[in-house]
Write a protein that holds these residues in place. Structure first.
Motif, PDB file in Angstrom:
ATOM      1  N   GLY A 253     -29.444  -2.782  -2.121  1.00 18.55           N
ATOM      2  CA  GLY A 253     -30.343  -3.895  -2.421  1.00 18.55           C
ATOM      3  C   GLY A 253     -29.629  -5.216  -2.506  1.00 18.55           C
ATOM      4  N   ALA A 254     -28.439  -5.302  -1.905  1.00 17.22           N
ATOM      5  CA  ALA A 254     -27.604  -6.489  -2.060  1.00 17.22           C
ATOM      6  C   ALA A 254     -28.217  -7.714  -1.407  1.00 17.22           C
ATOM      7  N   GLY A 255     -27.861  -8.858  -1.976  1.00 18.04           N
ATOM      8  CA  GLY A 255     -28.231 -10.135  -1.394  1.00 18.04           C
ATOM      9  C   GLY A 255     -27.221 -10.515  -0.326  1.00 18.04           C
ATOM     10  N   PRO A 256     -27.164 -11.820   0.042  1.00 17.47           N
ATOM     11  CA  PRO A 256     -26.237 -12.262   1.092  1.00 17.47           C
ATOM     12  C   PRO A 256     -24.797 -11.927   0.741  1.00 17.47           C
ATOM     13  N   GLY A 257     -24.018 -11.543   1.739  1.00 19.62           N
ATOM     14  CA  GLY A 257     -22.608 -11.238   1.516  1.00 19.62           C
ATOM     15  C   GLY A 257     -21.843 -12.485   1.138  1.00 19.62           C
ATOM     16  N   VAL A 258     -20.685 -12.288   0.566  1.00 18.94           N
ATOM     17  CA  VAL A 258     -19.888 -13.434   0.136  1.00 18.94           C
ATOM     18  C   VAL A 258     -18.516 -13.453   0.794  1.00 18.94           C
ATOM     19  N   GLY A 259     -18.222 -12.454   1.609  1.00 20.76           N
ATOM     20  CA  GLY A 259     -16.941 -12.438   2.297  1.00 20.76           C
ATOM     21  C   GLY A 259     -16.875 -13.506   3.367  1.00 20.76           C
ATOM     22  N   VAL A 260     -15.681 -13.895   3.735  1.00 21.16           N
ATOM     23  CA  VAL A 260     -15.483 -14.884   4.783  1.00 21.16           C
ATOM     24  C   VAL A 260     -14.886 -14.187   5.990  1.00 21.16           C
ATOM     25  N   GLY A 261     -15.645 -14.174   7.063  1.00 23.04           N
ATOM     26  CA  GLY A 261     -15.154 -13.535   8.272  1.00 23.04           C
ATOM     27  C   GLY A 261     -15.563 -12.080   8.362  1.00 23.04           C
ATOM     28  N   GLU A 262     -15.614 -11.576   9.577  1.00 21.77           N
ATOM     29  CA  GLU A 262     -16.029 -10.199   9.804  1.00 21.77           C
ATOM     30  C   GLU A 262     -15.024  -9.224   9.212  1.00 21.77           C
ATOM     31  N   GLY A 263     -15.531  -8.206   8.536  1.00 18.85           N
ATOM     32  CA  GLY A 263     -14.667  -7.183   7.961  1.00 18.85           C
ATOM     33  C   GLY A 263     -13.939  -7.609   6.712  1.00 18.85           C
ATOM     34  N   SER A 264     -14.367  -8.733   6.083  1.00 16.68           N
ATOM     35  CA  SER A 264     -13.696  -9.188   4.876  1.00 16.68           C
ATOM     36  C   SER A 264     -13.950  -8.222   3.733  1.00 16.68           C
ATOM     37  N   ALA A 265     -13.032  -8.189   2.783  1.00 24.51           N
ATOM     38  CA  ALA A 265     -13.149  -7.267   1.659  1.00 24.51           C
ATOM     39  C   ALA A 265     -14.293  -7.683   0.744  1.00 24.51           C
ATOM     40  N   PRO A 266     -14.973  -6.724   0.122  1.00 25.68           N
ATOM     41  CA  PRO A 266     -16.062  -7.066  -0.786  1.00 25.68           C
ATOM     42  C   PRO A 266     -15.532  -7.810  -2.012  1.00 25.68           C
ATOM     43  N   LEU A 267     -16.393  -8.616  -2.607  1.00 28.68           N
ATOM     44  CA  LEU A 267     -16.010  -9.368  -3.793  1.00 28.68           C
ATOM     45  C   LEU A 267     -15.792  -8.418  -4.958  1.00 28.68           C
ATOM     46  N   ARG A 268     -14.652  -8.573  -5.630  1.00 29.84           N
ATOM     47  CA  ARG A 268     -14.356  -7.772  -6.816  1.00 29.84           C
ATOM     48  C   ARG A 268     -13.969  -8.704  -7.952  1.00 29.84           C
ATOM     49  N   PHE A 269     -14.175  -8.210  -9.158  1.00 29.99           N
ATOM     50  CA  PHE A 269     -13.858  -9.016 -10.330  1.00 29.99           C
ATOM     51  C   PHE A 269     -12.346  -9.133 -10.471  1.00 29.99           C
ATOM     52  N   PRO A 270     -11.829 -10.326 -10.785  1.00 32.82           N
ATOM     53  CA  PRO A 270     -10.376 -10.497 -10.923  1.00 32.82           C
ATOM     54  C   PRO A 270      -9.803  -9.564 -11.976  1.00 32.82           C
ATOM     55  N   THR A 271      -8.660  -8.970 -11.668  1.00 30.84           N
ATOM     56  CA  THR A 271      -7.991  -8.107 -12.635  1.00 30.84           C
ATOM     57  C   THR A 271      -7.620  -8.926 -13.855  1.00 30.84           C
TER      58      THR A 271
END
Length: 322
Positions: A253-271
């Motif tokens: 059910g995700a909204g618009p992606g936030v990665g930049v460029g094709e195949g970019s890693a999904p957004l994760r919370f900073p460690t």
């Protein structure tokens, strides 16, 4: 899975799901356990509110001013109630990535001072009453529970502004024979003095409401008035945060992606740096310097938060403190 009464029927296109629906009724079996966990946390908040009369018909009506801590993400339909010192800076960075339309890709590239600029994020109190109600009913609402403000604001040297603004006031009121340097800098406030400030009835009268960094969560986010869909805990910060981000940006059910460029890693919370966390051992050391009466007063101040978020009385509090 129990239906969310705050989700209106027909909120989505036929055959589609949004993050809110995915949270309450996961389509992927591996997330069923997390869905149950968060339902349990929601039930705990609701039951605590009911038990203490906070949901009675006589409860006060929230005003737009009460909603100034709820950050809005229109694209992903999220409402985040920020609580200072629950990784608040990193959450604001993440929200800037989510709402930035591709301007940002890595949260940690955003300077901390920029994350706290009010112009960079829109809050719910800026909307009309009709738009506020619509978003409260249809957006996924989340918050995280508070931790120690004392250690961050009064034991770390980089908080000179807090030392000057609050430390000098605390030293002046609660330290006899204070040195001129202490009165001018406020940089060496003890936990005993900080506790005296928080629990002094005069503080409540003079400084109402308390500064947001040590104000109880229930007064900042109003969980007995607003139905939060995801209540994160500091102890499971990264797991809870990344589950939320998966729902919003990568799940069915995700909204618009936030990665930049094709195949970019999904957004994760900073460690999060564990060295900056206040541990039970540190808390025990702080509280060990307080009298039983001071401990009782401080516990009473945050008692509603303990009940809402299902925290038992800390072991380091004296037995007579209830």
């Amino acid at each position: 899975m129990r239906r969310n009464p705050f989700v209106t029927d027909g909120c989505c296109r036929k055959g589609s799901r949004n993050a809110l629906q995915e949270l309450y009724s996961p389509s992927q079996p591996e997330y069923s356990g997390l869905a149950v966990l968060h339902q349990t946390r929601r039930d705990q908040v609701l039951e605590s509110c009911r038990a203490h009369g906070a949901t009675s018909p006589k409860r006060r009506v929230l005003t737009p001013e009460d909603l100034k801590h709820l950050v809005v993400d229109e694209q992903h339909q999220l409402l985040y109630c920020y609580v200072p010192k629950v990784a608040c800076t990193n959450w604001k960075r993440v929200m800037m990535v989510l709402t930035g339309g591709g301007k940002y890709s890595d949260p940690m590239e955003i300077p901390s001072n920029e994350a706290h600029l009010t112009s960079n994020l829109k809050t719910l109190n800026q909307y009309s009453i009709a738009d506020i109600n619509h978003r409260l009913k249809t957006y996924l609402k989340f918050m995280f529970r508070l931790v120690s403000a004392y250690r961050n604001k009064f034991t770390l040297k980089y908080n000179a502004s807090f030392h000057k603004r609050f430390g000098t006031r605390i030293v002046r009121r609660y330290r006899s024979n204070a040195t001129r340097e202490a009165l001018q800098s406020g940089a060496d406030v003890t936990f005993r003095e900080f506790a005296a400030y928080l629990t002094d009835p005069g503080t409540t009268a003079r400084d109402k409401p308390l500064n947001e960094h040590w104000q109880p969560v229930y007064q900042l986010c109003h969980p007995c008035h607003i139905h939060y869909d995801l209540v994160g805990k500091y102890e499971t910060l990264e797991e809870d945060a990344n589950y939320l981000l998966w729902l919003a940006t990568a799940g069915p059910g995700a909204g618009p992606g936030v990665g930049v460029g094709e195949g970019s890693a999904p957004l994760r919370f900073p460690t999060y740096a564990k060295s900056t966390r206040t541990t039970d051992a540190m808390a025990a050391q702080f509280f060990g310097n307080l009298s039983g009466e001071q401990q009782a007063r401080l516990h009473q101040l945050y008692r509603q938060d303990f009940l809402l978020f299902n925290y038992s009385r800390p072991a380091y509090l004296r037995a007579e403190v209830e």
